[in-house]
Design an enzyme around this catalytic site. Sequence first.
Site, short mmCIF file in Angstrom:
data_model
loop_
_atom_site.label_atom_id
_atom_site.label_comp_id
_atom_site.label_asym_id
_atom_site.label_seq_id
_atom_site.Cartn_x
_atom_site.Cartn_y
_atom_site.Cartn_z
N ARG A 69 -42.31 -11.43 -17.88
CA ARG A 69 -40.87 -11.33 -17.65
C ARG A 69 -40.27 -10.06 -18.26
O ARG A 69 -39.20 -9.61 -17.88
CB ARG A 69 -40.16 -12.59 -18.18
CG ARG A 69 -38.69 -12.63 -17.85
CD ARG A 69 -38.08 -14.03 -17.93
NE ARG A 69 -38.63 -14.85 -18.99
CZ ARG A 69 -38.42 -14.65 -20.29
NH1 ARG A 69 -37.66 -13.66 -20.69
NH2 ARG A 69 -38.97 -15.45 -21.18
N TYR A 123 -20.68 -6.18 1.59
CA TYR A 123 -21.67 -7.16 2.04
C TYR A 123 -21.17 -8.56 1.67
O TYR A 123 -20.75 -8.80 0.53
CB TYR A 123 -22.98 -6.84 1.31
CG TYR A 123 -24.14 -7.68 1.69
CD1 TYR A 123 -24.79 -7.51 2.91
CD2 TYR A 123 -24.63 -8.66 0.83
CE1 TYR A 123 -25.88 -8.28 3.25
CE2 TYR A 123 -25.73 -9.43 1.16
CZ TYR A 123 -26.34 -9.24 2.38
OH TYR A 123 -27.43 -10.00 2.71
N ASP A 195 -23.32 0.48 -3.99
CA ASP A 195 -24.46 -0.09 -3.28
C ASP A 195 -24.86 0.94 -2.22
O ASP A 195 -24.12 1.20 -1.28
CB ASP A 195 -24.03 -1.42 -2.64
CG ASP A 195 -25.15 -2.11 -1.88
OD1 ASP A 195 -26.08 -1.43 -1.43
OD2 ASP A 195 -25.07 -3.35 -1.73
N LYS A 220 -34.54 -3.85 2.36
CA LYS A 220 -34.20 -3.14 3.58
C LYS A 220 -35.07 -1.89 3.75
O LYS A 220 -36.24 -2.01 3.94
CB LYS A 220 -32.71 -2.81 3.58
CG LYS A 220 -31.81 -4.00 3.14
CD LYS A 220 -31.86 -5.17 4.09
CE LYS A 220 -31.23 -6.45 3.53
NZ LYS A 220 -29.87 -6.33 3.07
C1 LIG Z 1 -29.12 -7.05 2.11
C2 LIG Z 1 -28.07 -6.43 1.32
C3 LIG Z 1 -27.77 -6.88 0.01
C4 LIG Z 1 -28.46 -8.07 -0.61
O1 LIG Z 1 -29.81 -7.82 -0.81
P1 LIG Z 1 -30.93 -8.98 -0.85
O2 LIG Z 1 -32.19 -8.23 -1.06
O3 LIG Z 1 -30.84 -9.71 0.46
O4 LIG Z 1 -30.57 -9.87 -1.99
C5 LIG Z 1 -26.78 -6.22 -0.69
N1 LIG Z 1 -26.12 -5.17 -0.16
C6 LIG Z 1 -26.38 -4.70 1.07
C7 LIG Z 1 -25.62 -3.53 1.58
C8 LIG Z 1 -27.35 -5.32 1.86
O5 LIG Z 1 -27.60 -4.85 3.10
#
Ligand SMILES: *Cc1c(COP(=O)(O)O)cnc(C)c1O
Length: 407
Positions: A69, A123, A195, A220
């Site tokens: 961890r 998001y 983000d 992604k």
């Molecule tokens: C998918 C996404 C998230 C969340 O990510 P996860 O890996 O699904 O937890 C946050 N911000 C954006 C812009 C995203 O496309």
Amino acid sequence: MKQFDYPSWALDTLLVHSSKLSRTSNNSGRPTVQPIYTSTTYLHANADALDQAFSGNLPSGEPAYVYGRQGNPNAQTLEEILAQAEGGVGAVVFSSGMAAIYAALLATGLTPGMKILAAQDLYGTTITLLRSIFIPTGVEVVLRDLCGPDAAGIIRTEQPDVIFVETISNPLVKVIDLDAISSAAQEVGAVSIVDSTFTTPYLLRPIGYGFDLVVHSGTKYFGGHGDTTAGAVISARNTLADQLRAYATMLGAMPGPFDSYLIARGLKTLTLRMERHCTNALQVAHFLQKHEAVERVHYPGLVSHPQHELARRLLRQGHYGGLLAFELKEQTREAAYRFMDKLQLCLPATTLGDAYSEVSYPPVSSHRNLTANERQQLGITDGCIRFSVGIEDVEDIMRDLDQALTN
Ligand SMILES: *Cc1c(COP(=O)(O)O)cnc(C)c1O
């Protein structure tokens, strides 16, 4: 290290300890790819060395591992790659983008009475997190249109402690003015978080614009192959990096060694994939713009996009990302479903950034929890389709779209 006396062991003992028997030595050849370290814990030369290892670093400056961890070599390799790619002082990786976002917000040191100012187009799950986790703790959450020209003015008026934005919004791909937001954030003394999932360091590096923390859903474009869930936070400041590390260890939301390996593997082809995503998306955007079944196309690479000039200024030259949205002429849910069901190549999938093209329908996916009225206010119509353009041959993508759009 001790030698094992395995021939004398009973079966029970042998089964418990047998995995230690196969080892590569320095003479059996060095792998060119980092092995996947599945070990939960690490042995050290003696008790004194273990004591030293608990501090996380050896006197030589090398990392030391004690317990899964607190970090493992695969996650640490990924962190080093990402810190360099984003130009940060450090990075911490997580088991998902949401875990990364939560840790980034915690690392800012929010306490009751403090204020988070966030973009209203965030998001969906990020907005849900702000509302359901932070508001009950007494933190004020203010959602505003930070993609408009008055973002700096809003920041000066609101005087927030933390600002949370996305480089490009979902699904209407609005671009945020990172320069204006980060200077206003510095003026009011707010910690700025962005983000950057949609842009990746290939298109944009927000730390260079003065942002404090950059978060990513590694699920992604980083992974890129639709087979791993992960997240990351890259920090521009050492104090925030230390806080992040502390929260990561406490929350236990770190990615496993195999997931870390897959993301690091995905990153090897990130630039090639992004290049192709961008050139394909620009072509698809032009194609859709001319299509008789399409009312409107949202893509920062189009001159018609209200922030085309801003996108040109912020993003890698001539590249505008792999995401676009478009509205069907027939602005109904039925028409959207008919289109999605007719697709043969592009997948109706609730994610983005994979090698293959994916469509999603925001009213039932990312913006499901909003009322039709709230969606309307954000500009998301009933005929709105989000499209994550893949790296397939662009002619094949356009042919599939064309047959699905044509009755
Ligand atoms: C998918 C996404 C998230 C969340 O990510 P996860 O890996 O699904 O937890 C946050 N911000 C954006 C812009 C995203 O496309």
